[in-house]
Design a protein around this motif. Structure first.
Motif, short mmCIF file in Angstrom:
data_model
loop_
_atom_site.label_atom_id
_atom_site.label_comp_id
_atom_site.label_asym_id
_atom_site.label_seq_id
_atom_site.Cartn_x
_atom_site.Cartn_y
_atom_site.Cartn_z
N LEU A 69 -18.84 36.56 -23.87
CA LEU A 69 -18.19 35.94 -25.03
C LEU A 69 -18.87 34.62 -25.38
O LEU A 69 -19.15 34.35 -26.56
CB LEU A 69 -16.70 35.72 -24.74
N ILE A 70 -19.18 33.81 -24.38
CA ILE A 70 -19.90 32.56 -24.64
C ILE A 70 -21.25 32.86 -25.29
O ILE A 70 -21.63 32.22 -26.28
CB ILE A 70 -20.07 31.74 -23.35
N ALA A 142 -13.47 26.00 -24.17
CA ALA A 142 -12.36 26.49 -23.36
C ALA A 142 -12.83 27.30 -22.16
O ALA A 142 -12.23 27.23 -21.09
CB ALA A 142 -11.43 27.33 -24.23
N LEU A 143 -13.90 28.06 -22.32
CA LEU A 143 -14.34 28.98 -21.26
C LEU A 143 -15.33 28.37 -20.28
O LEU A 143 -15.42 28.82 -19.14
CB LEU A 143 -14.97 30.23 -21.88
N SER A 144 -16.09 27.38 -20.70
CA SER A 144 -17.12 26.83 -19.82
C SER A 144 -16.61 25.57 -19.12
O SER A 144 -15.69 24.91 -19.60
CB SER A 144 -18.39 26.53 -20.61
N ASP A 145 -17.22 25.29 -17.99
CA ASP A 145 -16.88 24.07 -17.26
C ASP A 145 -17.67 22.88 -17.78
O ASP A 145 -17.27 21.74 -17.61
CB ASP A 145 -17.15 24.26 -15.77
N ILE A 146 -18.81 23.17 -18.38
CA ILE A 146 -19.67 22.12 -18.93
C ILE A 146 -20.50 22.74 -20.05
O ILE A 146 -20.88 23.90 -19.98
CB ILE A 146 -20.58 21.51 -17.83
N TRP A 147 -20.73 21.97 -21.09
CA TRP A 147 -21.67 22.41 -22.13
C TRP A 147 -22.28 21.18 -22.77
O TRP A 147 -21.72 20.09 -22.73
CB TRP A 147 -21.02 23.35 -23.14
N ALA A 148 -23.44 21.37 -23.33
CA ALA A 148 -24.16 20.24 -23.93
C ALA A 148 -25.15 20.76 -24.96
O ALA A 148 -25.54 21.93 -24.94
CB ALA A 148 -24.89 19.44 -22.86
N VAL A 149 -25.57 19.87 -25.84
CA VAL A 149 -26.62 20.17 -26.82
C VAL A 149 -27.84 19.36 -26.40
O VAL A 149 -27.76 18.15 -26.20
CB VAL A 149 -26.19 19.78 -28.25
N VAL A 150 -28.97 20.06 -26.27
CA VAL A 150 -30.21 19.42 -25.82
C VAL A 150 -31.28 19.61 -26.90
O VAL A 150 -31.62 20.74 -27.23
CB VAL A 150 -30.70 20.06 -24.49
N PRO A 151 -31.81 18.52 -27.48
CA PRO A 151 -32.87 18.67 -28.47
C PRO A 151 -34.13 19.23 -27.81
O PRO A 151 -34.43 18.93 -26.66
CB PRO A 151 -33.13 17.25 -28.97
#
Length: 168
Positions: A69-70, A142-151
């Motif tokens: 789903l992610i 909601a589903l992930s423990d961590i997320w980020a945007v990396v250029p």
């Protein structure tokens, strides 16, 4: 923004074969898909096949579902918001999906050529409940423990999401 650990490769200079005495690290899986909505299903299927064939299979159908789903949400966002709006020009662009397990997490990363920076949509009480979109990153959050945007160094960005091992 938190640091996202990426797999590292250490070159070896041995001239003869060696026997590994420690577990072999997982090798990241990388897929490239054309920037078209049909690629969302292809990405989900590729990830599902990788999860079934993993050296340590995922024992939780729930975890497999959440990872897929992610991936679906990130690939959809990359196609809709990170590629050229003209379908003819977008067809010349690709998005990338990367999956690996490291540092106590299952990691997914989706890259696109766009310069925009994804952000969470308005809060649930101010969002139109009948809207057809705007929930992708809310689900990822909601589903992930961590997320980020990396250029990316030359062009585009990567959205990385991790689910801690053993929680699902």
């Amino acid at each position: 923004m938190p640091e996202i650990p990426l797999p590292t490769l250490t070159p070896t200079h041995r001239t003869r074969p060696t026997t590994l005495t420690t577990p072999t690290p997982a090798i990241p899986r990388l897929w490239r898909f054309p920037a078209e909505l049909a690629s969302v299903a292809r990405a989900r299927a590729a990830l599902q096949a990788a999860l079934r064939g993993a050296p340590t299979p995922l024992h939780s159908p729930q975890l497999s579902y959440e990872l897929r789903l992610i991936a679906s949400e990130l690939v959809t966002n990359a196609i809709r918001h990170g590629c050229h709006p003209d379908p003819v020009r977008a067809a010349e662009e690709n998005i990338e999906l990367l999956f690996w397990t490291a540092d106590g997490h299952h990691w997914l990363a989706v890259s696109d050529p766009g310069s925009g920076r994804p952000a969470l949509a308005a809060t649930a009480d101010t969002r139109d409940p009948l809207a057809c979109g705007g929930r992708g990153l809310v689900l990822v959050e909601a589903l992930s423990d961590i997320w980020a945007v990396v250029p990316r160094p030359t062009r585009g960005k990567t959205v990385v999401a991790g689910i801690r091992l053993g929680l699902s």
